[in-house]
Design a protein around this motif. Structure first.
Motif, mmCIF file in Angstrom:
data_model
loop_
_atom_site.group_PDB
_atom_site.id
_atom_site.type_symbol
_atom_site.label_atom_id
_atom_site.label_comp_id
_atom_site.label_asym_id
_atom_site.label_seq_id
_atom_site.Cartn_x
_atom_site.Cartn_y
_atom_site.Cartn_z
ATOM 1 N N LYS A 137 0.845 -0.849 -0.042
ATOM 2 C CA LYS A 137 0.153 0.351 0.318
ATOM 3 C C LYS A 137 0.495 1.376 0.214
ATOM 4 C CE LYS A 137 -4.081 2.245 -0.227
ATOM 5 N NZ LYS A 137 -4.154 3.212 0.636
ATOM 6 N N THR A 138 1.919 1.224 0.803
ATOM 7 C CA THR A 138 3.227 2.281 0.492
ATOM 8 C C THR A 138 3.412 2.627 -0.262
ATOM 9 O OG1 THR A 138 3.372 2.105 2.636
ATOM 10 C CG2 THR A 138 5.048 3.201 1.782
ATOM 11 N N TRP A 139 3.992 1.460 -0.905
ATOM 12 C CA TRP A 139 4.571 1.687 -2.547
ATOM 13 C C TRP A 139 3.713 2.039 -3.604
ATOM 14 C CZ3 TRP A 139 7.747 2.729 -5.939
ATOM 15 C CH2 TRP A 139 7.728 2.027 -7.081
ATOM 16 N N LYS A 140 2.263 1.694 -3.346
ATOM 17 C CA LYS A 140 1.592 2.163 -4.187
ATOM 18 C C LYS A 140 0.649 3.797 -4.316
ATOM 19 C CE LYS A 140 -3.085 0.690 -6.787
ATOM 20 N NZ LYS A 140 -4.155 0.002 -6.239
ATOM 21 N N ASP A 141 1.141 3.931 -3.492
ATOM 22 C CA ASP A 141 0.779 5.433 -2.923
ATOM 23 C C ASP A 141 1.700 6.391 -2.936
ATOM 24 O OD1 ASP A 141 -2.289 4.706 -1.581
ATOM 25 O OD2 ASP A 141 -1.323 5.101 0.455
ATOM 26 N N GLU A 142 3.227 5.837 -2.667
ATOM 27 C CA GLU A 142 4.113 6.819 -3.674
ATOM 28 C C GLU A 142 3.767 6.591 -4.889
ATOM 29 O OE1 GLU A 142 7.633 8.557 -3.199
ATOM 30 O OE2 GLU A 142 6.660 7.406 -1.784
ATOM 31 N N ILE A 143 3.483 5.872 -6.134
ATOM 32 C CA ILE A 143 3.727 5.615 -7.566
ATOM 33 C C ILE A 143 2.313 6.279 -8.095
ATOM 34 C CG2 ILE A 143 4.984 4.350 -7.780
ATOM 35 C CD1 ILE A 143 3.448 2.008 -8.570
ATOM 36 N N GLY A 144 1.274 6.149 -7.333
ATOM 37 C CA GLY A 144 -0.045 6.439 -7.789
ATOM 38 C C GLY A 144 -0.508 5.670 -8.765
ATOM 39 N N ARG A 145 -0.978 6.621 -9.814
ATOM 40 C CA ARG A 145 -1.534 5.448 -11.012
ATOM 41 C C ARG A 145 -0.463 5.526 -12.294
ATOM 42 N NH1 ARG A 145 -8.171 6.597 -11.858
ATOM 43 N NH2 ARG A 145 -8.807 5.676 -9.001
ATOM 44 N N GLU A 146 0.475 5.873 -11.705
ATOM 45 C CA GLU A 146 1.053 5.841 -12.495
ATOM 46 C C GLU A 146 2.343 4.265 -13.803
ATOM 47 O OE1 GLU A 146 4.758 7.944 -11.848
ATOM 48 O OE2 GLU A 146 3.598 9.431 -10.676
ATOM 49 N N ALA A 147 1.858 3.591 -12.776
ATOM 50 C CA ALA A 147 2.521 2.214 -13.643
ATOM 51 C C ALA A 147 1.180 1.273 -14.136
ATOM 52 C CB ALA A 147 3.472 1.895 -13.155
ATOM 53 N N THR A 148 1.251 0.246 -14.686
ATOM 54 C CA THR A 148 -0.011 -1.184 -14.528
ATOM 55 C C THR A 148 1.149 -2.214 -13.521
ATOM 56 O OG1 THR A 148 -0.218 -0.077 -17.195
ATOM 57 C CG2 THR A 148 -0.136 -3.117 -16.882
ATOM 58 N N PHE A 149 2.590 -2.590 -13.828
ATOM 59 C CA PHE A 149 3.101 -3.622 -13.645
ATOM 60 C C PHE A 149 3.092 -3.076 -11.657
ATOM 61 C CE2 PHE A 149 4.004 -4.243 -17.878
ATOM 62 C CZ PHE A 149 3.621 -5.764 -17.790
ATOM 63 N N CYS A 150 3.489 -4.006 -11.161
ATOM 64 C CA CYS A 150 3.202 -3.714 -9.657
ATOM 65 C C CYS A 150 4.886 -3.720 -9.005
ATOM 66 C CB CYS A 150 2.826 -4.445 -9.125
ATOM 67 S SG CYS A 150 0.524 -5.063 -8.431
ATOM 68 N N PHE A 151 5.711 -3.852 -9.741
ATOM 69 C CA PHE A 151 7.238 -3.661 -9.446
ATOM 70 C C PHE A 151 7.756 -3.375 -10.882
ATOM 71 C CE2 PHE A 151 5.897 -7.292 -7.168
ATOM 72 C CZ PHE A 151 5.388 -6.575 -5.569
ATOM 73 N N CYS A 152 7.300 -2.105 -11.086
ATOM 74 C CA CYS A 152 7.784 -1.239 -12.076
ATOM 75 C C CYS A 152 9.093 -1.141 -11.621
ATOM 76 C CB CYS A 152 6.874 -0.530 -12.451
ATOM 77 S SG CYS A 152 7.202 0.826 -11.307
ATOM 78 N N ARG A 153 9.795 -0.546 -13.278
ATOM 79 C CA ARG A 153 11.422 0.038 -13.471
ATOM 80 C C ARG A 153 11.603 1.430 -12.786
ATOM 81 N NH1 ARG A 153 13.153 -2.514 -18.944
ATOM 82 N NH2 ARG A 153 12.884 -4.547 -18.210
ATOM 83 N N LEU A 154 12.082 1.666 -12.697
ATOM 84 C CA LEU A 154 12.238 3.144 -11.542
ATOM 85 C C LEU A 154 13.736 3.756 -12.918
ATOM 86 C CD1 LEU A 154 11.973 2.801 -8.115
ATOM 87 C CD2 LEU A 154 10.501 3.958 -9.824
ATOM 88 N N SER A 155 13.215 5.291 -13.695
ATOM 89 C CA SER A 155 14.905 5.805 -13.803
ATOM 90 C C SER A 155 15.119 7.440 -13.036
ATOM 91 C CB SER A 155 14.942 5.879 -15.259
ATOM 92 O OG SER A 155 15.697 6.197 -15.899
ATOM 93 N N ARG A 156 15.862 7.124 -12.189
ATOM 94 C CA ARG A 156 16.016 8.578 -11.739
ATOM 95 C C ARG A 156 14.719 9.033 -11.677
ATOM 96 N NH1 ARG A 156 18.609 12.323 -17.317
ATOM 97 N NH2 ARG A 156 20.794 11.086 -17.034
ATOM 98 N N GLY A 157 14.194 7.942 -10.434
ATOM 99 C CA GLY A 157 13.295 8.091 -9.187
ATOM 100 C C GLY A 157 12.040 8.708 -10.487
ATOM 101 N N ARG A 158 11.938 7.870 -11.134
ATOM 102 C CA ARG A 158 10.583 8.104 -12.455
ATOM 103 C C ARG A 158 10.076 6.347 -12.489
ATOM 104 N NH1 ARG A 158 9.526 14.033 -14.982
ATOM 105 N NH2 ARG A 158 6.928 12.457 -15.246
ATOM 106 N N THR A 159 9.057 6.541 -12.837
ATOM 107 C CA THR A 159 8.475 4.958 -12.905
ATOM 108 C C THR A 159 9.001 5.023 -14.259
ATOM 109 O OG1 THR A 159 6.077 5.617 -13.384
ATOM 110 C CG2 THR A 159 7.201 5.114 -11.018
ATOM 111 N N ILE A 160 8.646 3.444 -15.649
ATOM 112 C CA ILE A 160 9.201 3.738 -16.374
ATOM 113 C C ILE A 160 8.004 1.880 -16.393
ATOM 114 C CG2 ILE A 160 10.189 2.674 -18.083
ATOM 115 C CD1 ILE A 160 12.162 3.686 -16.960
ATOM 116 N N ASN A 161 7.366 2.341 -17.573
ATOM 117 C CA ASN A 161 5.938 1.293 -17.522
ATOM 118 C C ASN A 161 5.762 -0.430 -17.675
ATOM 119 O OD1 ASN A 161 2.943 0.283 -16.809
ATOM 120 N ND2 ASN A 161 2.399 1.137 -18.483
ATOM 121 N N ALA A 162 6.847 0.010 -17.359
ATOM 122 C CA ALA A 162 7.685 -1.788 -18.053
ATOM 123 C C ALA A 162 7.607 -2.881 -16.662
ATOM 124 C CB ALA A 162 8.905 -1.414 -18.650
ATOM 125 N N PRO A 163 7.900 -4.587 -16.348
ATOM 126 C CA PRO A 163 8.228 -4.461 -14.548
ATOM 127 C C PRO A 163 9.889 -5.004 -14.849
ATOM 128 C CG PRO A 163 7.213 -6.066 -16.754
ATOM 129 C CD PRO A 163 7.365 -4.930 -17.595
#
Length: 316
Positions: free
Chosen positions: A205-231
Motif C-alpha cells: 500500500k505504501t509503494w502504491k501510494d508512492e507511485i499513484g496510477r503511473e504504472a501497470t506493473f506492481c514492481f515497475c522499473r525506475l529511472s532517476r526516481g521516475r516510474t517506467i511502465n515495464a516490469p
C-alpha cells in the motif's frame, strides 16, 4: 452492410496466436529459442541432410551435448526441440520410445549433486530489509521482497504481477495469479494483514501510494526516481537478493531469486504447518513438486544427534 469475413478471420487468428504465445513465460520462451537455435546450428554442421524431427538426430545431438552440460539442461534442450518442432507442424518422431530409453541411460551414468539454493529465513529477510533506504527504489524493493516471500511466488509470477490483479481489503491483500506451468487456470490468493513492520499489505500500500496510477506493473522499473511502465526483470530479483545478503555478511552464491519462495515454504514447514496447507500458498500440485523447497533447519540434525555424545561441530 458487408461483413469483411477474411479480415475477421485474420483478426481471430492473430488473437489466437497472441493467446498461445502468452501461455509461456517470457523467460521460458527465451530459453526455448536459445535451445532450438543450438540444435539447428548443430544439425547444419553435422547432419545437414537428416530430418530434424527424427529421434535419431535428436539423440545424437543430446549425446554430444551431454559431454559438456547437466541433466537438467539436456531436459530443457529436449523440451525446446519438441516445442519448436510441434510449432512448425513436424512433431518429434519417437514411436519406439528411443528417447525415453536414452534419457534413462544418460541419467544412470551421469550422477549429479544438485546445486540447491538456500532458503531465506524470516531472520535473514528482516536483516535484508533493514538495509533498504526510504527512497522510492527502497519502497519498491521492500514491497517486492515482503510480497515475494509471503506469496511464495516464482520470480516470473512476481515481476509480472499487475495492479489490476491486486485488491486491498480490511483483513487481507487479495491478488490474482495468471496461469502458470503448474496450472492452466488463473488463481486468486490472499495474504493476511499483519500488525508488525513486516506486513506485505502495508508495504504494498505504501509503494502504491508512492507511485499513484503511473504504472501497470506492481514492481515497475525506475529511472532517476521516475516510474517506467515495464516490469523489473526476474534477474533483478536475484541480483537484489544476492546484493543484500552479501552486505549482511552471508555467502550470496548460496542464494537466488527462488530463495524467497523456498524460504516461506521451509519456514512454514519448520513451524509445523501441514504440507497440504503450504501447497495452497505455493500452488504446487503434489508433494513431490514441493519437496525441493522444504529445506532442513539451519541447525543440521547430524550435529544435534551427536551432541548426545559430547561431540561438537568442528570449527571451520
Amino acid at each position: 452492410m458487408v461483413v469483411n469475413r477474411n479480415g475477421h478471420i485474420l483478426q481471430l487468428a492473430s488473437d489466437a496466436g497472441n493467446a498461445m504465445s502468452s501461455a509461456m513465460a517470457p523467460s521460458t520462451r527465451k530459453k526455448y529459442d536459445a535451445g532450438w537455435k543450438r540444435y539447428e546450428q548443430w544439425c547444419r554442421q553435422h547432419l545437414p541432410d537428416q530430418s530434424k524431427s527424427s529421434s535419431r538426430t535428436v539423440i545424437l545431438y543430446l549425446t554430444d551435448r551431454s559431454r559438456t552440460t547437466s541433466l537438467s539442461s539436456l531436459g530443457l534442450d529436449l523440451a525446446a526441440i519438441r516445442y519448436h518442432l510441434a510449432l512448425a507442424g513436424t512433431p518429434l518422431e519417437d514411436r519406439a520410445q528411443d528417447l525415453r530409453r536414452f534419457r534413462k541411460g544418460i541419467a544412470r551414468g551421469k550422477t549429479e549433486v544438485p546445486n540447491s539454493k538456500s532458503p531465506i529465513t524470516p531472520e535473514l529477510l528482516s536483516r535484508m530489509l533493514s538495509l533498504l533506504p526510504s527512497s522510492i527504489k527502497g519502497k519498491r524493493d521492500r514491497a517486492m521482497l515482503l510480497f515475494g516471500f509471503s506469496a511464495a511466488l516464482r520470480r516470473s509470477e512476481l515481476v509480472q504481477l499487475q495492479w489490476r490483479e491486486v485488491r486491498f481489503e480490511d483483513r487481507y491483500l487479495r491478488f490474482g495469479i495468471s496461469a502458470s506451468k503448474t496450472s492452466v487456470n488463473s488463481t486468486t490468493r490472499t495474504i493476511p494483514r499483519l500488525k508488525n513492520a513486516f506486513c506485505p499489505w502495508q508495504a504494498m500500500k505504501t509503494w502504491k501510494d508512492e507511485i499513484g496510477r503511473e504504472a501497470t506493473f506492481c514492481f515497475c522499473r525506475l529511472s532517476r526516481g521516475r516510474t517506467i511502465n515495464a516490469p523489473v526483470s526476474d534477474r533483478y530479483v536475484s541480483r537484489l537478493v544476492k546484493r543484500l545478503l552479501k552486505e549482511i555478511g552471508e555467502n550470496s552464491e548460496d542464494y537466488g531469486g527462488h530463495s524467497l519462495r523456498s524460504g516461506f515454504a521451509s519456514a512454514a514447514y519448520w513451524s509445523g504447518v501441514h504440507e497440504q496447507d503450504i501447497r495452497k500458498v505455493t500452488n504446487h500440485r503434489s508433494r513431490q513438486g514441493l519437496e525441493p523447497y522444504l529445506h532442513a533447519r539451519p541447525s543440521d540434525p547430524h550435529f544435534e544427534i551427536f551432541k548426545v555424545f559430547g561431540i561438537e561441530q568442528e570449527n571451520e
